[in-house]
Design an enzyme around this catalytic site. Structure first.
Site, short mmCIF file in Angstrom:
data_model
loop_
_atom_site.label_atom_id
_atom_site.label_comp_id
_atom_site.label_asym_id
_atom_site.label_seq_id
_atom_site.Cartn_x
_atom_site.Cartn_y
_atom_site.Cartn_z
CB CYS A 110 -0.93 0.02 1.20
SG CYS A 110 -2.08 -1.35 1.20
CG HIS A 244 -3.07 3.72 2.41
ND1 HIS A 244 -3.72 3.43 1.23
CD2 HIS A 244 -3.04 2.56 3.12
CE1 HIS A 244 -4.06 2.16 1.23
NE2 HIS A 244 -3.66 1.61 2.36
CG ASN A 274 -6.79 -0.19 1.45
OD1 ASN A 274 -6.06 0.10 0.51
ND2 ASN A 274 -6.33 -0.66 2.60
O1 UT7 Z 1 -3.93 -1.10 3.37
C1 UT7 Z 1 -3.30 -1.98 4.26
C2 UT7 Z 1 -3.44 -1.39 5.59
N1 UT7 Z 1 -4.67 -1.84 6.18
C3 UT7 Z 1 -5.19 -1.19 7.22
O2 UT7 Z 1 -4.69 -0.16 7.60
C4 UT7 Z 1 -6.35 -1.78 7.95
C5 UT7 Z 1 -6.26 -1.44 9.43
N2 UT7 Z 1 -7.29 -2.10 10.21
C6 UT7 Z 1 -8.58 -1.74 10.16
O3 UT7 Z 1 -8.94 -0.84 9.41
C7 UT7 Z 1 -9.55 -2.42 11.09
O4 UT7 Z 1 -8.83 -3.18 12.04
C8 UT7 Z 1 -10.57 -3.35 10.35
C9 UT7 Z 1 -11.50 -2.51 9.49
C10 UT7 Z 1 -9.86 -4.35 9.46
C11 UT7 Z 1 -11.40 -4.12 11.37
O5 UT7 Z 1 -12.03 -3.19 12.25
P1 UT7 Z 1 -11.92 -3.35 13.83
O6 UT7 Z 1 -12.66 -2.26 14.42
O7 UT7 Z 1 -10.47 -3.49 14.17
O8 UT7 Z 1 -12.71 -4.69 14.06
P2 UT7 Z 1 -12.25 -6.02 14.80
O9 UT7 Z 1 -11.38 -6.84 13.90
O10 UT7 Z 1 -11.75 -5.70 16.18
O11 UT7 Z 1 -13.64 -6.74 14.98
C12 UT7 Z 1 -14.66 -6.20 15.84
C13 UT7 Z 1 -15.93 -7.01 15.63
C14 UT7 Z 1 -15.70 -8.52 15.71
O12 UT7 Z 1 -16.85 -9.11 16.30
P3 UT7 Z 1 -16.83 -9.55 17.84
O13 UT7 Z 1 -15.70 -10.52 17.97
O14 UT7 Z 1 -16.58 -8.28 18.61
O15 UT7 Z 1 -18.17 -10.13 18.04
C15 UT7 Z 1 -15.63 -8.92 14.26
O16 UT7 Z 1 -15.99 -10.25 14.05
O17 UT7 Z 1 -16.45 -6.73 14.33
C16 UT7 Z 1 -16.67 -7.98 13.65
N3 UT7 Z 1 -16.49 -7.75 12.22
C17 UT7 Z 1 -17.48 -7.42 11.41
N4 UT7 Z 1 -18.80 -7.22 11.63
C18 UT7 Z 1 -19.56 -6.88 10.58
C19 UT7 Z 1 -15.33 -7.83 11.53
N5 UT7 Z 1 -15.58 -7.55 10.23
C20 UT7 Z 1 -16.90 -7.30 10.14
C21 UT7 Z 1 -17.76 -6.97 9.07
N6 UT7 Z 1 -19.06 -6.76 9.34
N7 UT7 Z 1 -17.30 -6.81 7.81
#
Ligand code: UT7
Length: 317
Positions: A110, A244, A274
């Site tokens: 990225c 980014h 992204n």
């Molecule tokens: O370009 C490369 C660089 N990439 C990045 O910079 C990405 C950086 N990371 C992020 O943007 C975030 O970490 C994500 C968008 C990938 C994920 O968001 P988050 O707030 O960190 O979510 P999480 O992984 O902590 O998950 C929180 C909850 C979980 O459920 P429980 O365990 O709390 O019940 C996940 O299963 O959200 C759930 N979840 C979703 N729910 C609905 C994860 N993905 C989804 C989804 N829809 N698509």
């Protein structure tokens, strides 16, 4: 001698996929994606390759710069989602343009667009090039696991390009690499050899979201602070910041940690998601086409991602 950005271009495929469309495919919903990531929709390629999209963006950048394609000395491209490892995507863009110049790819996921600029700067410094085309292009939809809701909702397809000409616009840069495959990796499918039978792999993007998030916020805030400090600049001296577009919340953290005016940050993640290496040049092209870049404006570009790697640079328009 360094370079100026003489022109920019972007291209996204026509098909738009909304969050509601994705909710038909995986267990997700519009509210979660908008709130946690800031994306409303993304463009997805049906049959266009990364090289074909890069070619479209390149043509627009050449038109915007008023540079004849035959004047190009070098084409540098970046992608993690090209159809072939060889020929490189840069070689395919050269082929589509029908020109005769040096062309190769650089892989830095990225943050690659800024690695392309840094590489180009070396050619200008040595007087080896006068017109350089740089292209970040991605067909991320090809390397996503469409059963994995934690990754498939956050990426999109598209391409961004710039044409560089001699000047003093590219002024400083900061790079950071924390190599390793535990946070983000995209394994490549390799067939078995007579001597080795590999474990079956899923050739898709794997990402530890929260670890990436922390790396992103820490690296962009410290890299941008470093660039400002060593150039004797304060946040007031910076006219635009192009980050980014990985997560709206990462951008908001950066704004508050850097104590900078939110108006200076161009945000378009809501429309494209992204797009990896295409994200920064797409945002730069939007600013340029909207007539918001004035001669002399100071712009910081900053990106982060697989490697892990991050990169930031200071440009005077
Ligand atoms: O370009 C490369 C660089 N990439 C990045 O910079 C990405 C950086 N990371 C992020 O943007 C975030 O970490 C994500 C968008 C990938 C994920 O968001 P988050 O707030 O960190 O979510 P999480 O992984 O902590 O998950 C929180 C909850 C979980 O459920 P429980 O365990 O709390 O019940 C996940 O299963 O959200 C759930 N979840 C979703 N729910 C609905 C994860 N993905 C989804 C989804 N829809 N698509």
């Amino acid at each position: 001698m360094s370079f100026n950005i003489a022109g920019t271009g972007m291209y996204v495929p026509e098909k738009v996929i909304t969050n509601d469309d994705l909710a038909q495919i995986v267990d997700t919903n519009d509210e979660w994606i908008r709130k946690r990531v800031g994306i409303h929709e993304r463009h997805i390629s049906v049959d266009e390759t990364a090289a074909q999209m890069g070619f479209q963006a390149a043509q627009r950048a050449l038109d915007n710069a008023g540079v004849d394609k035959n004047e190009l000395d070098l084409i540098l491209a970046a992608t993690v989602s090209g159809e072939t490892v060889s020929p490189s995507t840069a070689c395919m863009i050269q082929h589509y343009l029908g020109v005769d110049c040096m062309a190769y790819d650089i892989n830095a996921a990225c943050s690659a667009f800024i690695f392309l600029l840094e590489t180009a700067a070396g050619y200008f410094a040595r007087g080896k090039a006068k017109k350089v085309l740089v292209v970040g292009t991605e067909r991320m939809s090809r390397i996503l696991d469409w059963d994995d809701r934690s990754t498939c909702v956050i990426f999109g397809d598209g391409a961004g390009a710039a044409v560089l000409t001699p000047g003093e616009g590219y002024q400083d840069s900061v790079f950071r690499v924390a190599g390793g495959d535990d946070v983000i990796n995209i394994p490549q499918f390799i067939g078995k050899s007579p001597w080795f039978t590999p474990e079956p792999i899923k050739p898709y993007i794997h990402m530890e979201g929260q670890e990436t998030f922390k790396f992103a916020v820490n690296s962009i805030t410290s890299d941008i602070t470093k660039i400002m400090e060593r150039n004797g600049l304060t946040p007031e001296d910076i006219d635009h910041v192009v980050l980014h577009q990985a997560n709206r919340r990462i951008i908001d953290f950066a704004i508050s940690r850097l104590k900078m005016d939110a108006e200076k940050f161009h945000v378009n993640i809501q429309h494209y998601g992204n797009t990896s290496s295409a994200s920064v040049p797409i945002a730069l092209d939007e600013l340029n086409r909207q007539g918001r870049l004035k001669k002399g404006d100071r712009i910081i570009l900053s990106a982060f991602g697989g490697g892990l790697a991050s990169a930031s640079c200071l440009i005077q328009w």
